[in-house]
Structures are given as structure tokens and as C-alpha cells.
Design a protein around this motif. Structure first.
Motif, PDB file in Angstrom:
ATOM      1  N   PHE A  94       4.337 -13.180 -46.287  1.00 40.32           N
ATOM      2  CA  PHE A  94       2.985 -13.730 -46.177  1.00 40.32           C
ATOM      3  C   PHE A  94       3.017 -14.995 -45.348  1.00 40.32           C
ATOM      4  O   PHE A  94       4.087 -15.508 -44.997  1.00 40.32           O
ATOM      5  N   LYS A  95       1.849 -15.523 -45.025  1.00 40.20           N
ATOM      6  CA  LYS A  95       1.749 -16.702 -44.163  1.00 40.20           C
ATOM      7  C   LYS A  95       0.882 -17.755 -44.842  1.00 40.20           C
ATOM      8  O   LYS A  95      -0.252 -17.477 -45.238  1.00 40.20           O
ATOM      9  N   LEU A  96       1.439 -18.946 -44.995  1.00 37.24           N
ATOM     10  CA  LEU A  96       0.683 -20.043 -45.584  1.00 37.24           C
ATOM     11  C   LEU A  96      -0.528 -20.377 -44.716  1.00 37.24           C
ATOM     12  O   LEU A  96      -0.488 -20.234 -43.497  1.00 37.24           O
ATOM     13  N   ASP A  97      -1.579 -20.825 -45.372  1.00 41.98           N
ATOM     14  CA  ASP A  97      -2.824 -21.106 -44.666  1.00 41.98           C
ATOM     15  C   ASP A  97      -2.639 -22.215 -43.640  1.00 41.98           C
ATOM     16  O   ASP A  97      -3.083 -22.118 -42.500  1.00 41.98           O
ATOM     17  N   SER A  98      -1.972 -23.294 -44.015  1.00 43.91           N
ATOM     18  CA  SER A  98      -1.727 -24.398 -43.094  1.00 43.91           C
ATOM     19  C   SER A  98      -0.615 -25.275 -43.654  1.00 43.91           C
ATOM     20  O   SER A  98      -0.370 -25.295 -44.858  1.00 43.91           O
ATOM     21  N   LEU A  99       0.043 -25.990 -42.760  1.00 43.63           N
ATOM     22  CA  LEU A  99       1.117 -26.889 -43.148  1.00 43.63           C
ATOM     23  C   LEU A  99       0.774 -28.300 -42.700  1.00 43.63           C
ATOM     24  O   LEU A  99       0.239 -28.510 -41.617  1.00 43.63           O
ATOM     25  N   LEU A 100       1.106 -29.275 -43.528  1.00 49.60           N
ATOM     26  CA  LEU A 100       0.914 -30.669 -43.155  1.00 49.60           C
ATOM     27  C   LEU A 100       1.799 -30.981 -41.958  1.00 49.60           C
ATOM     28  O   LEU A 100       2.998 -30.725 -41.975  1.00 49.60           O
ATOM     29  N   ALA A 101       1.204 -31.526 -40.910  1.00 52.71           N
ATOM     30  CA  ALA A 101       1.949 -31.748 -39.656  1.00 52.71           C
ATOM     31  C   ALA A 101       2.129 -33.217 -39.327  1.00 52.71           C
ATOM     32  O   ALA A 101       2.921 -33.559 -38.447  1.00 52.71           O
ATOM     33  N   SER A 102       1.400 -34.103 -40.002  1.00 54.26           N
ATOM     34  CA  SER A 102       1.596 -35.533 -39.776  1.00 54.26           C
ATOM     35  C   SER A 102       2.558 -36.078 -40.823  1.00 54.26           C
ATOM     36  O   SER A 102       2.811 -35.455 -41.851  1.00 54.26           O
ATOM     37  N   SER A 103       3.109 -37.238 -40.539  1.00 56.02           N
ATOM     38  CA  SER A 103       4.081 -37.902 -41.427  1.00 56.02           C
ATOM     39  C   SER A 103       5.391 -37.144 -41.545  1.00 56.02           C
ATOM     40  O   SER A 103       6.096 -37.260 -42.552  1.00 56.02           O
TER      41      SER A 103
ATOM     42  N   ASN B 226      -5.294 -13.482 -44.248  1.00 53.83           N
ATOM     43  CA  ASN B 226      -5.291 -14.842 -44.779  1.00 53.83           C
ATOM     44  C   ASN B 226      -4.013 -15.027 -45.583  1.00 53.83           C
ATOM     45  O   ASN B 226      -3.148 -14.149 -45.594  1.00 53.83           O
ATOM     46  N   TYR B 227      -3.899 -16.168 -46.267  1.00 53.38           N
ATOM     47  CA  TYR B 227      -2.648 -16.454 -46.980  1.00 53.38           C
ATOM     48  C   TYR B 227      -2.433 -15.530 -48.182  1.00 53.38           C
ATOM     49  O   TYR B 227      -1.322 -15.458 -48.721  1.00 53.38           O
ATOM     50  N   GLU B 228      -3.476 -14.814 -48.626  1.00 47.92           N
ATOM     51  CA  GLU B 228      -3.309 -13.887 -49.741  1.00 47.92           C
ATOM     52  C   GLU B 228      -2.717 -12.545 -49.293  1.00 47.92           C
ATOM     53  O   GLU B 228      -2.274 -11.752 -50.123  1.00 47.92           O
ATOM     54  N   THR B 229      -2.716 -12.298 -47.994  1.00 48.77           N
ATOM     55  CA  THR B 229      -2.196 -11.032 -47.469  1.00 48.77           C
ATOM     56  C   THR B 229      -0.674 -11.022 -47.521  1.00 48.77           C
ATOM     57  O   THR B 229      -0.017 -11.897 -46.967  1.00 48.77           O
ATOM     58  N   THR B 230      -0.126 -10.016 -48.199  1.00 51.12           N
ATOM     59  CA  THR B 230       1.316  -9.810 -48.208  1.00 51.12           C
ATOM     60  C   THR B 230       1.617  -8.497 -47.497  1.00 51.12           C
ATOM     61  O   THR B 230       1.116  -7.443 -47.881  1.00 51.12           O
TER      62      THR B 230
ATOM     63  N   GLN C 114       9.785 -18.202 -41.489  1.00 49.41           N
ATOM     64  CA  GLN C 114       9.871 -19.139 -40.374  1.00 49.41           C
ATOM     65  C   GLN C 114       9.140 -20.420 -40.723  1.00 49.41           C
ATOM     66  O   GLN C 114       7.979 -20.405 -41.141  1.00 49.41           O
ATOM     67  N   ALA C 115       9.853 -21.534 -40.563  1.00 51.52           N
ATOM     68  CA  ALA C 115       9.253 -22.839 -40.804  1.00 51.52           C
ATOM     69  C   ALA C 115       8.277 -23.174 -39.684  1.00 51.52           C
ATOM     70  O   ALA C 115       8.197 -22.484 -38.682  1.00 51.52           O
ATOM     71  N   GLY C 116       7.531 -24.241 -39.874  1.00 57.51           N
ATOM     72  CA  GLY C 116       6.621 -24.708 -38.826  1.00 57.51           C
ATOM     73  C   GLY C 116       5.293 -23.990 -38.820  1.00 57.51           C
ATOM     74  O   GLY C 116       4.241 -24.622 -38.794  1.00 57.51           O
ATOM     75  N   VAL C 117       5.325 -22.640 -38.806  1.00 51.97           N
ATOM     76  CA  VAL C 117       4.094 -21.862 -38.818  1.00 51.97           C
ATOM     77  C   VAL C 117       3.780 -21.323 -40.212  1.00 51.97           C
ATOM     78  O   VAL C 117       2.717 -20.762 -40.446  1.00 51.97           O
ATOM     79  N   GLY C 118       4.725 -21.440 -41.159  1.00 53.71           N
ATOM     80  CA  GLY C 118       4.455 -21.082 -42.546  1.00 53.71           C
ATOM     81  C   GLY C 118       4.617 -19.623 -42.895  1.00 53.71           C
ATOM     82  O   GLY C 118       4.000 -19.144 -43.853  1.00 53.71           O
ATOM     83  N   ILE C 119       5.437 -18.886 -42.164  1.00 50.63           N
ATOM     84  CA  ILE C 119       5.727 -17.496 -42.531  1.00 50.63           C
ATOM     85  C   ILE C 119       6.771 -17.515 -43.649  1.00 50.63           C
ATOM     86  O   ILE C 119       7.810 -18.163 -43.525  1.00 50.63           O
ATOM     87  N   CYS C 120       6.501 -16.812 -44.744  1.00 53.91           N
ATOM     88  CA  CYS C 120       7.342 -16.903 -45.940  1.00 53.91           C
ATOM     89  C   CYS C 120       7.724 -15.526 -46.472  1.00 53.91           C
ATOM     90  O   CYS C 120       6.879 -14.624 -46.555  1.00 53.91           O
ATOM     91  N   ALA C 121       8.986 -15.385 -46.846  1.00 52.49           N
ATOM     92  CA  ALA C 121       9.438 -14.176 -47.545  1.00 52.49           C
ATOM     93  C   ALA C 121       9.001 -14.252 -48.997  1.00 52.49           C
ATOM     94  O   ALA C 121       9.041 -15.316 -49.622  1.00 52.49           O
ATOM     95  N   ARG C 122       8.573 -13.096 -49.542  1.00 53.97           N
ATOM     96  CA  ARG C 122       8.097 -13.033 -50.932  1.00 53.97           C
ATOM     97  C   ARG C 122       8.892 -11.973 -51.681  1.00 53.97           C
ATOM     98  O   ARG C 122       9.000 -10.828 -51.233  1.00 53.97           O
ATOM     99  N   ILE C 123       9.462 -12.346 -52.828  1.00 52.55           N
ATOM    100  CA  ILE C 123      10.247 -11.427 -53.652  1.00 52.55           C
ATOM    101  C   ILE C 123       9.652 -11.396 -55.054  1.00 52.55           C
ATOM    102  O   ILE C 123       9.505 -12.430 -55.709  1.00 52.55           O
TER     103      ILE C 123
END
Length: 442
Positions: A50-59, A277-281, A294-303
Motif C-alpha cells: 500500500f501507499k501512505l497518503d503523504s509523508l512529512l518532508a520538512s524538518s 488511496n492509502y486504504e488500497t492494498t 520504498q521510502a520517500g514516496v511512502g510505498i509500504c509492504a503489508r503482512i
């Protein structure tokens, strides 16, 4: 008879292929008791991406710039924005302007093929450097308007392992002259004056090249030589030929909140091209029995382990002694193995892929996926292991049916673009993601 039938049914539901339950007596004192240790290692595993909706990019405290093409993750682009400042606005009226440039100092991070040539173009931000969000933070999808005409550009082959080295990008001569004269002539005398006149910079990589993404460091201190920032060079006295006569005015990123990396990925021609959206697996069955992170864009493996709760039906009283999840990364060549991280962070997520908490072991200590890699010709002994004792115990003791799963991501996923592909099946078609639970039954 009912008890035996129930146990058989539970074991059948737990096992994805076959049942392999081992019972071990806990010493001779328990020979005539029902106390024993059981191991079950054939749980049903559901895997997806799945893909996270957004990632904090500042700080994030890292300038991240580059472009990388990948069959699994598509075209990844990282463009960096930052505001530069100074607190010193004093130039002699006799001083003479020389040049202006942007210096980017490596911080050792890189992703991709660093033997390839990359081109950076620098543009002037044309709107006030401010986030258009309720929390005043920038995210990986944030953007600011900038001038279409580049202030400067450079093509180079990087040397990211040399932290004392840097990339120098000459900027527009007239821009530097204009800033120099405004400061010299006292039109700009404070930081506020400067940021009202000069909003900031953005650096854009060449997106046609399949090259690399590089990390650059910055510190809010003009006294540090190996610091990224904009610099105006000038001569203090035209009659003085000494080295001390060459001066520079440094403009630095004064705060990590005044810099962010806009990171995007074009997934159109990849197996991951239909996130709604982020609910799509996306199930591993749709992605050639692989799952992705993949970091940065928020692609995540789900188990997910849907039959875990059924362990309770085996006994009215039991306690988890150990639970280990193992999974194997895809390794096609030596480069894939080289970029494997020693550990990955694991989060607990709910049925809508919302993060509940970071994974902890049975003692409440944060549990990571740690890499085990023995030297072998076919990389069959390279895998990640996760301590799932706390997760399993939480599922089994909860009074409600916790529909939880595990999210695999990189520890610094807000300031890197690292990736890993996880095999759902091995080369023989057997499960490559496995959970083994050892528990005390009494």
C-alpha cells in the motif's frame, strides 16, 4: 471427542499447506501433566503493498535531489526547496562584486548508480516560503511556485563518499550583483528585508536520466565551511591583492523547517499502478508474488496473519514464549545485496492501513526487522527476522478482534528513497514469508 475435533479444525485453519505442530514436555516433573511447549510455523500469510497518503518532508535536515528509474518503482524524482538567510548585512562601500553560487555538501547518502552523469538546475522561488497546511508543515507532495528560467546549472559525476567535497553551481551574475548592491547600499539591512526580497531556491534534477539521488547536509551556522548554502563572493579593496582581501557573504538554511524535498514517483508502467488511496492494498498475487517498500514516496509492504487469533482455541491457558517472522528480500545481483539495510522498521497498522504504533516485543521494547546474511552462492541465507512476541501476545489476549497487520518500512523513510522487494514465494513456490510461534501450553 469434541475437543479433538476442535483442535483438528483449528490446526487445519492455521496451516496454509500442512500442519507441523511439535510438542515438547517441560522437564520430567511434567511427564504426567498437560504442560508442554508447542511450535506452529505454518500460518496463513496475506501479503500486499500500500501507499501512505503523504509523508512529512520538512524538518528532515537533508537536501535530497535526483532522479532514478526502476521497473518496480517507476520514475522517482526528488526536487528540493529551501529558504536561505543571513544575519550579517555589512559590506564596505569600496567593495567590488565578483560572483554568486550555490554550494551543496555531500552527507554520504546516495541511492542508485553514482557512475552516471546528473544535471541540476537552480531556480528562484517566486512565492513566500510558507506551507499551505493546517500544521504549517511541508509534505512530500508540497510545491512552491518558481521562476521557469534557471539561475544556473551544473552536470557532474558525484563523489558522495567524500563528506569534505561539494558541488558548486554558478548562479546568474546579475542576480548576485543585484543582491550585493542592495546589501552594500543599505537597501537590505535585516534578515526580514532579505527574505521579503528573496524567497528561496529550488534545485531540480534532470528527469531524463536514470542516475541517482544524493543527500546533502546543511547547518544553520555560517562559520562551518562544509555547509550547503548560497554564497556571494566579492573583493574588499581593489588595491589589495592579498588572499585576505577575497571575501564572501554566506546565506544558509537557518532552520530545518525552511527546507523540504518534494518526492514523487510515476508508477504508471509498474505493477503498483493502481493505488486509489492509502486504504488500497495491492495483493502480492497481482504483483508477481512480490511486495514492495520504498521510502520517500511512502510505498509500504503489508503482512497480515489472519488466523493468528485461532491459537487461543488450542488451549484455555497458554503463554507466548517466542514468535519470529522471517522474510527474504529479492536479490538479483551484488548491487541489490549491497544496498540492503541492516534493519527495517516495523509498524502495526489497522485494516485501513493507518499506523497504530511501532512494533514492540513482549517486554515493550521496539522490535525491528534485522538482516541475517551468511555468505552463500545463491543468497538463500539472506533474510530479515522480526521478533513478533509482543504482537502475537497482544492479538491473543485482546478481548476484541484486532484486525491488525504489519507495515515494513525504512527507519529514515522521510529523508531517504531506499527500496526493497520482498519475495512472497521462494523459487520452489513455497511460502517465503513465515511465522513460527513457540508458546507454553498448560
Amino acid at each position: 471427542m469434541r475437543i479433538y475435533l476442535l483442535s483438528a479444525l483449528v490446526l487445519l485453519l492455521l496451516c496454509s499447506c500442512s500442519s507441523e505442530v511439535s510438542n515438547y514436555p517441560v522437564g520430567s516433573d511434567f511427564i504426567d501433566s498437560n504442560v508442554n511447549i508447542k511450535i506452529i510455523d505454518t500460518f496463513t500469510i496475506n501479503a500486499g503493498t500500500f501507499k501512505l497518503d503523504s509523508l512529512l518532508a520538512s524538518s528532515t535536515s537533508r537536501i535530497l535531489i535526483g532522479s532514478k528509474q526502476d521497473d518496480n518503482f517507476g520514475q522517482l524524482i526528488s526536487q528540493s526547496y529551501f529558504q536561505v538567510k543571513n544575519s550579517v548585512f555589512s559590506i564596505s562601500s569600496e567593495a567590488v562584486y565578483d560572483s554568486i553560487g550555490l554550494v551543496l555538501h555531500y552527507d554520504n547518502y546516495y541511492y542508485g548508480d553514482t557512475t552516471q552523469v546528473q544535471t541540476y538546475k537552480v531556480h528562484r522561488v517566486t512565492e513566500y516560503f510558507e506551507a499551505d497546511t493546517d500544521d504549517d508543515a511541508f509534505y512530500n507532495g508540497s510545491k512552491l511556485q518558481y521562476d521557469a528560467e534557471a539561475l544556473g546549472e551544473v552536470s557532474f559525476v558525484p563523489r558522495p563518499n567524500t563528506t569534505t567535497d561539494s558541488i558548486y553551481i554558478p548562479l546568474d551574475y546579475n542576480l548576485g550583483k543585484e543582491l550585493f548592491e542592495k546589501i552594500r547600499d543599505k537597501d537590505i539591512t535585516t534578515t526580514d528585508d532579505f527574505v521579503r526580497y528573496f524567497n528561496g531556491l529550488t534545485v531540480i534534477p534532470d528527469t531524463t536520466a536514470n542516475s541517482h539521488v544524493l543527500g546533502f547536509k546543511f547547518l544553520s551556522d555560517t562559520t562551518i565551511d562544509d555547509n550547503s548554502g548560497m554564497r556571494i563572493f566579492y573583493t574588499q579593496d581593489t588595491d589589495d591583492t592579498s588572499e585576505d582581501n577575497s571575501k564572501q557573504l554566506s546565506f544558509y538554511v537557518s532552520s530545518a523547517s525552511e527546507q523540504f524535498n518534494a518526492i514523487s514517483a510515476n508508477l504508471e508502467d509498474t505493477p503498483l499502478n493502481h493505488f486509489e488511496n492509502y486504504e488500497t492494498t495491492i495483493s502480492s498475487e497481482e504483483t508477481n508474488n512480490k511486495i514492495f517498500t520504498q521510502a520517500g514516496v511512502g510505498i509500504c509492504a503489508r503482512i497480515e496473519i489472519p488466523t493468528l487469533k485461532l491459537l487461543n482455541a488450542l488451549s484455555d491457558a497458554s503463554s507466548v514464549l517466542k514468535a519470529e517472522l522471517t522474510f527474504a528480500p529479492e536479490i538479483k545481483n551484488d548491487s541489490d545485496k549491497k544496498f540492503l539495510k541492516e534493519s527495517l522498521v516495523v509498524y502495526v497498522v489497522d485494516h485501513k492501513n493507518r499506523i497504530v504504533s511501532q512494533l514492540t516485543d513482549i517486554e515493550g521494547i521496539e522490535a525491528y526487522a534485522t538482516l541475517s546474511s551468511d555468505e552463500d552462492e545463491f543468497n538463500q541465507n539472506t533474510y530479515y527476522m522480526v521478533n513478533l512476541s509482543g504482537f502475537v501476545q497482544n492479538i491473543l489476549t485482546s478481548e476484541t478482534d484486532l484486525n491488525y497487520a504489519l507495515m515494513i518500512q525504512f527507519e529514515d523513510y522521510d529523508k531517504t528513497v531506499d527500496s526493497v522487494v520482498i519475495n512472497r514465494l521462494d523459487e520452489n513456490g513455497n511460502n517465503a514469508i513465515k511465522l513460527a510461534v513457540t508458546y507454553l501450553n498448560y
